[in-house]
Design a protein around this motif. Structure first.
Motif, PDB file in Angstrom:
ATOM      1  N   GLU A  27       0.785  -1.120  -0.053  1.00 17.65           N
ATOM      2  CA  GLU A  27       0.062   0.080   0.197  1.00 17.65           C
ATOM      3  C   GLU A  27       0.804   1.235   0.071  1.00 17.65           C
ATOM      4  O   GLU A  27       1.810   1.540   0.804  1.00 17.65           O
ATOM      5  CB  GLU A  27      -0.830  -0.007   1.331  1.00 17.65           C
ATOM      6  N   ALA A  28       0.520   2.149  -0.694  1.00 16.63           N
ATOM      7  CA  ALA A  28       1.269   3.302  -1.014  1.00 16.63           C
ATOM      8  C   ALA A  28       1.221   4.315   0.441  1.00 16.63           C
ATOM      9  O   ALA A  28       0.200   4.194   1.073  1.00 16.63           O
ATOM     10  CB  ALA A  28       0.700   4.328  -1.971  1.00 16.63           C
ATOM     11  N   LYS A  29       2.333   4.457   0.852  1.00 17.24           N
ATOM     12  CA  LYS A  29       2.386   5.394   2.097  1.00 17.24           C
ATOM     13  C   LYS A  29       3.176   6.746   2.047  1.00 17.24           C
ATOM     14  O   LYS A  29       3.765   7.103   0.943  1.00 17.24           O
ATOM     15  CB  LYS A  29       3.399   4.519   3.195  1.00 17.24           C
ATOM     16  N   GLY A  30       2.779   7.579   2.854  1.00 20.12           N
ATOM     17  CA  GLY A  30       3.392   8.649   3.103  1.00 20.12           C
ATOM     18  C   GLY A  30       3.771   9.131   4.786  1.00 20.12           C
ATOM     19  O   GLY A  30       3.440   8.349   5.355  1.00 20.12           O
ATOM     20  N   THR A  31       4.871  10.015   4.687  1.00 15.46           N
ATOM     21  CA  THR A  31       5.100  10.387   6.128  1.00 15.46           C
ATOM     22  C   THR A  31       4.714  11.710   6.432  1.00 15.46           C
ATOM     23  O   THR A  31       4.942  12.701   5.806  1.00 15.46           O
ATOM     24  CB  THR A  31       6.736  10.044   6.483  1.00 15.46           C
ATOM     25  N   LEU A  32       4.300  11.745   7.837  1.00 15.88           N
ATOM     26  CA  LEU A  32       3.891  12.999   8.340  1.00 15.88           C
ATOM     27  C   LEU A  32       4.939  13.486   9.279  1.00 15.88           C
ATOM     28  O   LEU A  32       5.430  12.872  10.194  1.00 15.88           O
ATOM     29  CB  LEU A  32       2.584  12.674   9.047  1.00 15.88           C
ATOM     30  N   HIS A  33       5.465  14.370   9.015  1.00 18.09           N
ATOM     31  CA  HIS A  33       6.777  15.052   9.773  1.00 18.09           C
ATOM     32  C   HIS A  33       6.426  16.308  10.321  1.00 18.09           C
ATOM     33  O   HIS A  33       6.000  17.237   9.747  1.00 18.09           O
ATOM     34  CB  HIS A  33       7.863  15.297   8.723  1.00 18.09           C
ATOM     35  N   LEU A  34       6.183  16.566  11.538  1.00 15.26           N
ATOM     36  CA  LEU A  34       5.755  17.895  12.256  1.00 15.26           C
ATOM     37  C   LEU A  34       7.128  18.148  13.068  1.00 15.26           C
ATOM     38  O   LEU A  34       7.907  17.875  13.538  1.00 15.26           O
ATOM     39  CB  LEU A  34       4.720  17.433  13.539  1.00 15.26           C
ATOM     40  N   GLN A  35       7.044  19.849  12.651  1.00 10.06           N
ATOM     41  CA  GLN A  35       8.173  20.609  13.444  1.00 10.06           C
ATOM     42  C   GLN A  35       7.230  21.551  14.173  1.00 10.06           C
ATOM     43  O   GLN A  35       6.448  21.899  14.151  1.00 10.06           O
ATOM     44  CB  GLN A  35       9.113  20.887  12.493  1.00 10.06           C
ATOM     45  N   ILE A  36       8.135  22.395  15.252  1.00  8.12           N
ATOM     46  CA  ILE A  36       7.514  23.412  15.741  1.00  8.12           C
ATOM     47  C   ILE A  36       8.723  24.547  15.898  1.00  8.12           C
ATOM     48  O   ILE A  36       9.978  24.412  15.835  1.00  8.12           O
ATOM     49  CB  ILE A  36       7.286  23.070  17.451  1.00  8.12           C
ATOM     50  N   ASP A  83      13.123  31.400  15.544  1.00  9.75           N
ATOM     51  CA  ASP A  83      14.180  31.340  14.266  1.00  9.75           C
ATOM     52  C   ASP A  83      14.596  29.832  14.099  1.00  9.75           C
ATOM     53  O   ASP A  83      15.444  29.587  13.351  1.00  9.75           O
ATOM     54  CB  ASP A  83      15.004  32.448  14.052  1.00  9.75           C
ATOM     55  N   VAL A  84      14.249  29.030  14.963  1.00  7.73           N
ATOM     56  CA  VAL A  84      14.673  27.575  14.917  1.00  7.73           C
ATOM     57  C   VAL A  84      13.722  26.603  14.785  1.00  7.73           C
ATOM     58  O   VAL A  84      12.557  26.869  15.048  1.00  7.73           O
ATOM     59  CB  VAL A  84      15.673  27.106  15.870  1.00  7.73           C
ATOM     60  N   LYS A  85      13.805  25.396  14.256  1.00 10.32           N
ATOM     61  CA  LYS A  85      12.511  24.556  14.210  1.00 10.32           C
ATOM     62  C   LYS A  85      12.877  23.171  15.038  1.00 10.32           C
ATOM     63  O   LYS A  85      13.983  22.781  15.136  1.00 10.32           O
ATOM     64  CB  LYS A  85      12.383  24.023  12.855  1.00 10.32           C
ATOM     65  N   GLU A  86      11.921  22.580  15.732  1.00  5.81           N
ATOM     66  CA  GLU A  86      12.165  21.520  16.614  1.00  5.81           C
ATOM     67  C   GLU A  86      11.030  20.330  15.817  1.00  5.81           C
ATOM     68  O   GLU A  86       9.927  20.711  16.006  1.00  5.81           O
ATOM     69  CB  GLU A  86      12.094  21.704  17.977  1.00  5.81           C
ATOM     70  N   GLU A  87      11.394  19.308  16.232  1.00  5.19           N
ATOM     71  CA  GLU A  87      10.412  18.059  15.520  1.00  5.19           C
ATOM     72  C   GLU A  87       9.331  17.721  16.386  1.00  5.19           C
ATOM     73  O   GLU A  87       9.584  17.593  17.515  1.00  5.19           O
ATOM     74  CB  GLU A  87      11.090  16.923  15.120  1.00  5.19           C
TER      75      GLU A  87
END
Length: 283
Positions: free
Chosen positions: A26-35, A191-195
């Motif tokens: 099955e086709a999959k995708g990845t959800l990547h969240l940052q803050i 000004d930075v990102k955190e997962e």
């Protein structure tokens, strides 16, 4: 106006391999969240927010459309510069106290406040606390009159949804991205990102994002005095209605725009509440 940003990046990965005697996966995708956080003018030294769960909802079929929250036209048709705001929408359980928030600008003070809670009860306070004895969706109307002669009137209509919580974590179509308490100092994230989280998802249409905010505190500089305040959260579940697609072999980027000025409200001496105000922006 200072805004805090929670960035959700949805990275689509195609996983398809054919082996002898096997079928295509099955086709999959990845959800990547940052803050992240964008610098602003609010004199907050620390803003700690704990998020304990993040979920997304997938439509059952490609043609399914989910109904958006009902909106009311609160435009001032007379354009006299006097504007009232009742915040909302509000959500609570039966007998759970709700802190209603009234504001107005552009008129001549003092203002007179009149709330109609939609169940036969009214209040004449600016920021009343009220609870409902039955479940349902109630139309809440705030009318504000200023001190200009006979009075200039403006109004604002919103809703209060009581009980019948459809946000069951185990409900069909919901996919959990984060299920642990994660605390972030939004000021330190300037000004930075955190997962926030990473999760493989199937391709298709998604219609909602849901955040569970466990708790929040702010540390402020009040004319040289350092103060720490716990933020009461009237409804810890934040449901964001936004349709987006995960396409095979493509990347979809979503930004959750967290507006701290509209989210934090002072309700009394040294008392603050947080009603998270978040916009979903698709890049």
């Amino acid at each position: 106006m200072k805004k805090f940003f929670i960035i959700g990046v949805i990275i689509v990965l195609v996983i398809s391999s054919i082996f002898s005697g096997c079928v295509e996966s099955e086709a999959k995708g990845t959800l990547h969240l940052q803050i992240t956080d964008k610098p602003g003018d609010l004199d907050i030294l620390y803003a700690n927010v704990t998020i304990s769960m993040i979920q997304v909802h997938k439509a059952e079929t490609s043609g399914e459309e989910e109904e958006d929250e009902e909106e009311y036209n609160n435009t001032d048709e007379y354009d006299d510069g006097f504007i009232a705001d009742a915040d909302g929408p509000y959500k609570a359980e039966i007998k759970e106290d709700i802190q209603f928030l009234g504001s107005a600008e552009g008129g001549i003070t003092p203002y007179n406040w009149s709330w109609d809670f939609g169940d036969g009860y009214v209040s004449f306070e600016q920021n009343p606390i009220y609870n409902y004895s039955s479940e349902g969706k109630f139309i809440v109307n705030l009318t504000v009159t200023d001190d200009n002669g006979n009075g200039t009137i403006d109004w604002y209509v919103t809703t209060a949804i009581i009980g019948d919580d459809e946000d069951d974590n185990s409900g069909e179509g919901w996919y959990t991205i984060v299920e642990e308490s994660l605390t972030f100092d939004l000021i330190a994230l300037q000004d930075v990102k955190e997962e926030l989280g990473l999760k493989d998802l199937t391709v298709g249409k998604y219609t909602q994002i849901r955040l569970t905010v466990e708790n929040a505190t702010i540390t402020i500089n009040n004319e040289g005095e350092i103060e720490v305040h716990d933020l009461k959260i009237p409804s810890n579940k934040v449901k964001l209605i936004k349709a987006f697609w995960i396409y095979e072999g493509e990347t979809t980027n979503l930004t959750l725009d967290f507006d701290v000025y509209k989210s934090v409200h002072k309700t009394g001496k040294d008392k603050y509440i947080m009603k998270p105000t978040i916009k979903v922006i698709q890049e």
